[in-house]
Write an enzyme that holds these catalytic residues in place. Structure first.
Site, PDB file in Angstrom:
ATOM      1  N   LYS B 184     -37.403 -37.259  64.383  1.00  0.00           N
ATOM      2  CA  LYS B 184     -37.093 -37.418  62.972  1.00  0.00           C
ATOM      3  C   LYS B 184     -35.721 -38.089  62.951  1.00  0.00           C
ATOM      4  O   LYS B 184     -34.706 -37.476  63.287  1.00  0.00           O
ATOM      5  CB  LYS B 184     -37.097 -36.046  62.289  1.00  0.00           C
ATOM      6  CG  LYS B 184     -37.003 -36.105  60.776  1.00  0.00           C
ATOM      7  CD  LYS B 184     -35.557 -36.212  60.390  1.00  0.00           C
ATOM      8  CE  LYS B 184     -35.273 -35.934  58.954  1.00  0.00           C
ATOM      9  NZ  LYS B 184     -33.831 -36.198  58.652  1.00  0.00           N
ATOM     10  N   GLY B 240     -26.604 -30.645  64.352  1.00  0.00           N
ATOM     11  CA  GLY B 240     -26.204 -30.896  62.972  1.00  0.00           C
ATOM     12  C   GLY B 240     -25.510 -29.689  62.383  1.00  0.00           C
ATOM     13  O   GLY B 240     -24.854 -28.924  63.097  1.00  0.00           O
ATOM     14  N   SER B 241     -25.682 -29.501  61.092  1.00  0.00           N
ATOM     15  CA  SER B 241     -24.940 -28.457  60.404  1.00  0.00           C
ATOM     16  C   SER B 241     -25.553 -27.089  60.674  1.00  0.00           C
ATOM     17  O   SER B 241     -26.723 -26.959  61.021  1.00  0.00           O
ATOM     18  CB  SER B 241     -24.949 -28.712  58.899  1.00  0.00           C
ATOM     19  OG  SER B 241     -26.243 -28.453  58.383  1.00  0.00           O
ATOM     20  N   ARG B 242     -24.732 -26.075  60.471  1.00  0.00           N
ATOM     21  CA  ARG B 242     -25.195 -24.702  60.628  1.00  0.00           C
ATOM     22  C   ARG B 242     -26.314 -24.402  59.643  1.00  0.00           C
ATOM     23  O   ARG B 242     -27.347 -23.819  60.020  1.00  0.00           O
ATOM     24  CB  ARG B 242     -24.010 -23.767  60.390  1.00  0.00           C
ATOM     25  CG  ARG B 242     -24.253 -22.336  60.744  1.00  0.00           C
ATOM     26  CD  ARG B 242     -22.916 -21.685  60.990  1.00  0.00           C
ATOM     27  NE  ARG B 242     -22.973 -20.244  61.041  1.00  0.00           N
ATOM     28  CZ  ARG B 242     -21.909 -19.491  61.339  1.00  0.00           C
ATOM     29  NH1 ARG B 242     -20.749 -20.058  61.591  1.00  0.00           N
ATOM     30  NH2 ARG B 242     -21.998 -18.178  61.388  1.00  0.00           N
ATOM     31  N   GLY B 244     -28.409 -26.493  58.212  1.00  0.00           N
ATOM     32  CA  GLY B 244     -29.619 -27.222  58.589  1.00  0.00           C
ATOM     33  C   GLY B 244     -30.316 -26.589  59.779  1.00  0.00           C
ATOM     34  O   GLY B 244     -31.545 -26.421  59.786  1.00  0.00           O
ATOM     35  N   GLY B 245     -29.540 -26.222  60.777  1.00  0.00           N
ATOM     36  CA  GLY B 245     -30.127 -25.615  61.973  1.00  0.00           C
ATOM     37  C   GLY B 245     -30.759 -24.274  61.678  1.00  0.00           C
ATOM     38  O   GLY B 245     -31.845 -23.954  62.175  1.00  0.00           O
ATOM     39  N   GLU B 264     -27.709 -27.253  67.910  1.00  0.00           N
ATOM     40  CA  GLU B 264     -26.271 -27.206  68.149  1.00  0.00           C
ATOM     41  C   GLU B 264     -25.632 -27.244  66.782  1.00  0.00           C
ATOM     42  O   GLU B 264     -25.800 -28.210  66.046  1.00  0.00           O
ATOM     43  CB  GLU B 264     -25.890 -28.430  68.979  1.00  0.00           C
ATOM     44  CG  GLU B 264     -24.479 -28.359  69.512  1.00  0.00           C
ATOM     45  CD  GLU B 264     -24.029 -29.742  69.888  1.00  0.00           C
ATOM     46  OE1 GLU B 264     -24.728 -30.433  70.631  1.00  0.00           O
ATOM     47  OE2 GLU B 264     -22.968 -30.129  69.389  1.00  0.00           O
ATOM     48  N   CYS B 301     -18.661 -32.655  67.989  1.00  0.00           N
ATOM     49  CA  CYS B 301     -18.957 -31.218  68.066  1.00  0.00           C
ATOM     50  C   CYS B 301     -17.867 -30.481  68.839  1.00  0.00           C
ATOM     51  O   CYS B 301     -17.677 -29.294  68.656  1.00  0.00           O
ATOM     52  CB  CYS B 301     -20.288 -30.979  68.769  1.00  0.00           C
ATOM     53  SG  CYS B 301     -21.582 -32.084  68.241  1.00  0.00           S
ATOM     54  N   GLU B 392     -15.647 -24.206  60.811  1.00  0.00           N
ATOM     55  CA  GLU B 392     -15.443 -25.590  61.224  1.00  0.00           C
ATOM     56  C   GLU B 392     -15.241 -26.488  60.006  1.00  0.00           C
ATOM     57  O   GLU B 392     -15.935 -26.357  59.005  1.00  0.00           O
ATOM     58  CB  GLU B 392     -16.679 -26.079  62.004  1.00  0.00           C
ATOM     59  CG  GLU B 392     -16.556 -27.522  62.469  1.00  0.00           C
ATOM     60  CD  GLU B 392     -17.821 -28.032  63.164  1.00  0.00           C
ATOM     61  OE1 GLU B 392     -18.884 -27.393  63.033  1.00  0.00           O
ATOM     62  OE2 GLU B 392     -17.729 -29.076  63.832  1.00  0.00           O
TER      63      GLU B 392
END
Lengths: 531, 531
Positions: B184, B240-242, B244-245, B264, B301, B392
């Site tokens: 994706k 990606g973002s927290r 999103g993950g 991650e 990151c 972050e």
């Protein structure tokens, strides 16, 4: 040897504050003394706090020291002598030879993990030397080792009171990895658990390790959940029902910090009877199958609960042979009243499914908690259409699925859920069987953790190449095994050290390689003896 | 070289049916041609079906064949020439040297995985020979190898348009493992993605592999979720973002068959400035730190977002030096308008927290989407009391935490969440620093995947010993790495073969060892060359 009813929290014996319970002798239905106490929230937290306090010391024990600890646990279990076997017999209904064999396996397993620890192989030490002259940028010195993930919660299983319980596979592999362990003992065999727990506790003391390396709790569901929720616990090992494993998984995933649950849940362990093998030895296969099906009252995760073959006279002979053998089998004591009742209901449910026929039942018994063996048949169209026919019945009952042809056999294989094992009965010299086996193997590899040829899935060796695992719902995590030395990987994670001075590096990664472990240096394996 | 707007589904270029979008040049705020199409549910299902159809063939490719495929991808990417760099520059605002370096890293990474595949080491072949004479029971022949888990969904990251995107680390390691990949693509750099996707597609064709080995989709959140839900997908890679993950993890866990998500998510990558190092080189450390902080507009990151030290004149010197350097830094174009806005808001939020002081800001800019660097300070009591200070901020802003003494420094370390990296600036010849380092290391090992000494965390080597991972919430699964050869383990699972005739065994496990892979035989490593 007396059996106490206390929790073992670190070096202490503590009466749990949340009530008492007693074991039941399933052969008689009578309760057994003494009463065992249940942990309350404070007991759970105390065990976890001790485990966390022990973690940094225990995970850095030298290979020889940690290996000696595992070996000491084995010796302490052996030193329990016959009291352990007798208590286990009374709590489980399992016969003496089985339990003596299981004790040997449990101790051998601890000693195998001790050898693995001593070798240092599980550290997976890697060194990528610095490249100070590299252009455009120099490369730093990079070194990797695996470290223990943290304190582990282990849930004892009902069906292996020694080998999958207090000092069983999960505990042995977690301790080998360097993780303190908090065991939640199975309520079906608390006396057996307490004896083995005492042996581990004694080994901790004898080896001079921090007391929190091991605790044994008994707990209700709420407190068992609290153990999984405790922020100090970093992984969970579980063997049991699908519902139980899923419940623990949900708790673990709902934590602020989710943690892995290694749960072994359910499997029907399909056996494929290929045409030439069936033609040559249908009668013998039928008898062998019943031996595997009824071993230990069918209470194995690897019990062969599903047989698949192309329909015809050879399959009829197999079913007739199996039916004859099975009809003579005595009902066997099951592990607990609950398991016996669930088994009875499962067989009733199966027998009531559409297009399912009974080929044979074993002998009945008027004694409590006996499991009466059963063999049922159905056709593949019905099997494919009825999800209930795919479900495990924990005990000595199996279902034979008659397939129209090889293509339908393959279609049924594709429709199966994840499994611990899949078995092929085949004639390796007959092209019919080898061709069909080649067609099935890619599917079986996707579905199962272990694929057997001309054997039966019960009986799991503890070796380096064993896989006791498999895709969901056989387990919650098909990337690992719960039996064999590869099980240690579950409880390890990699850490990289960049440009760290030699004196600060862990010993496995120091230039001098004081532990003489094998290391991957710039991608090339350098064996420990070469160091 | 023209950039097309189609999805790449297997060997086809297909216009997605769910609408169109265009990239934005963040340096100017202008949209870029062409329009790219979005996948609908049928497109997602089609890509997954092709991946599943390709799986059994692709996972059994010989090491040389699979390695050649990875190398062909690298060559095809290089053959895209400058068009790739120019498109990536216009879509990301990243400068040419950075993107040329990233392309080299991406291709080197593919070639490193090719070497790993060729070696056969990742197969982890193990053989425990049969013991037919063993008493009381003989031992079967047991052989283990790792096989690919199945089709993998990879989510391209915004901040590495090449190395963590279409043919980045997750794709390279999944393909190396034998898993077909459905990418994706990140909407911030669709043209870059399409070019690289075309290179992979060409490599699939050139190597004669089944088309479903690779597909590239663009998709909205709903269809991205459908990709994770698709029953044929067996693992997910995400950077990606927290938020999103976590969303992907919830979808993966809610499937009838849960699957692993390797995400991650977020890290502040603490840097500990130990007293002797600070005393000896506070000024130089301040300048070096700002170089690391502002590299790539801080969009790494591993960006060092948190500095910890004992308060005093040496730390004042460090802050002054860093503030001077940072105040002269130009604002840099950030990857997307959304990232630039989130950064701006994050800095405003931090600046408004209690007991947070601004030490310096970088230069302002009137141009769109520029990130202005920032350096803030606080005291450890406030840091410990305010969870928001642990979060972050993706970009060039860092927080210095002034600790009362070494004990408080250690307490702050213990209070940190999981991290990708932790860094120690120390003087290895000074007992103050080595003593404090020894006290910190057990905590840092629990918290981080990589621990650096006297370096800066930005810059991640692709080697065997690298770990780019770490405990939650740095990643969703701290047991693995997303960079380096150990990343292949994410996409493999073990399968055991019991008593299988040699002719039916996979080649890695056959007696003759035709691939000459290293194998663990009865627990002893036998190198491939010895076979």
């Amino acid at each position: 040897m007396t059996v106490g009813g206390d929790l073992l929290i670190g070096a202490s014996r503590v009466a749990g504050a949340a009530g008492v319970f007693r074991a039941v002798d399933p052969a008689t239905g009578h309760t057994l003394e003494p009463a065992f106490t249940l942990a309350d929230a404070a007991d759970v937290a105390h065990a976890c706090a001790l485990a966390d306090a022990a973690f940094d010391t225990y995970r850095e024990t030298a290979p020889a020291e940690r290996a000696a600890f595992l070996e000491t646990i084995a010796s302490e279990i052996e030193a329990l002598g016959d009291a352990l076997i007798e208590r286990a017999m009374s709590e489980t209904g399992l016969p003496r030879p089985r339990l003596e064999g299981e004790r040997a396996r449990t101790c051998n397993q601890l000693r195998l993990f001790a050898r693995l620890v001593r070798s240092g192989d599980a550290l997976d030490a890697r060194i990528d030397p610095a490249l100070p002259e590299r252009k455009p940028l120099p490369r730093a010195d990079l070194r990797l080792r695996r470290i223990a993930v943290g304190p582990v919660a282990v849930f004892g299983a009902s069906n292996f009171p020694l080998a999958f319980s207090v000092a069983g596979g999960d505990t042995a592999s977690a301790l080998a990895a360097g993780c303190p362990v908090v065991v939640k003992g199975h309520p079906a065999h608390p006396g057996t658990s307490a004896l083995v727990g005492g042996a581990v506790q004694a080994a901790v003391a004898r080896c001079g390790l921090p007391e929190g390396v091991f605790s044994l709790l008994f707990a209700d569901n709420e407190r068992a959940g609290a153990l999984v929720s405790d922020p100090r616990i970093q992984a969970v090992g579980f063997t049991g029902s699908r519902a139980g494993g899923v419940a623990l998984m949900r708790i673990a995933q709902s934590r602020p910090q989710p943690i892995p649950v290694y749960g072994e849940l359910s499997a029907v362990n399909p056996v494929f009877l290929l045409p030439a093998a069936l033609e040559a030895r249908a009668d013998a296969l039928g008898a062998q199958f019943v031996d595997s099906l009824t071993l230990g009252a069918g209470q194995f995760c690897t019990n062969p609960g599903l047989l698949l073959a192309v329909d015809g006279p050879d399959l009829d002979r197999f079913v007739a042979s199996a039916a004859t053998a099975l009809a003579q089998r005595a009902a066997q004591t099951m592990l607990t009243p609950g398991i016996a009742e669930a088994y009875r209901r499962g067989v009733v449910r199966l027998a009531g499914e559409r297009n399912v026929e009974c080929a044979a039942r074993g002998l009945e018994s008027g004694e409590p908690n006996r499991g009466q063996a059963g063999l049922y048949t159905t056709d593949a169209d019905s099997f494919l259409a009825q999800p209930a026919l795919h479900e495990e019945i924990f005990g000595s009952t199996a279902l034979v699925v008659r397939c129209r042809d090889a293509a339908q056999l393959t279609a049924v294989a594709r429709a199966l859920e994840g499994q611990l094992t899949a078995t092929l009965q085949l004639d390796a010299d007959d092209a019919r069987d080898t061709t069909l086996a080649r067609a099935l193997l890619p599917t079986l590899e996707r579905k199962a953790g272990r694929i057997l040829v001309n054997g039966w899935p019960t009986g799991v060796e503890v070796t380096h190449a064993m896989v006791h695992g498999g895709p969901w719902p056989a387990t919650t995590d098909g990337r690992s095994t719960s039996v064999g030395t590869a099980a240690i990987e579950r409880f390890l994670r990699p850490v990289c050290y960049q440009d760290m001075p030699d004196s600060l590096l862990p010993q496995a990664l120091q230039d001098a390689n004081p532990w003489r472990v094998r290391r991957l240096v710039d991608g090339n394996m350098v064996l420990g003896g070469d160091a």
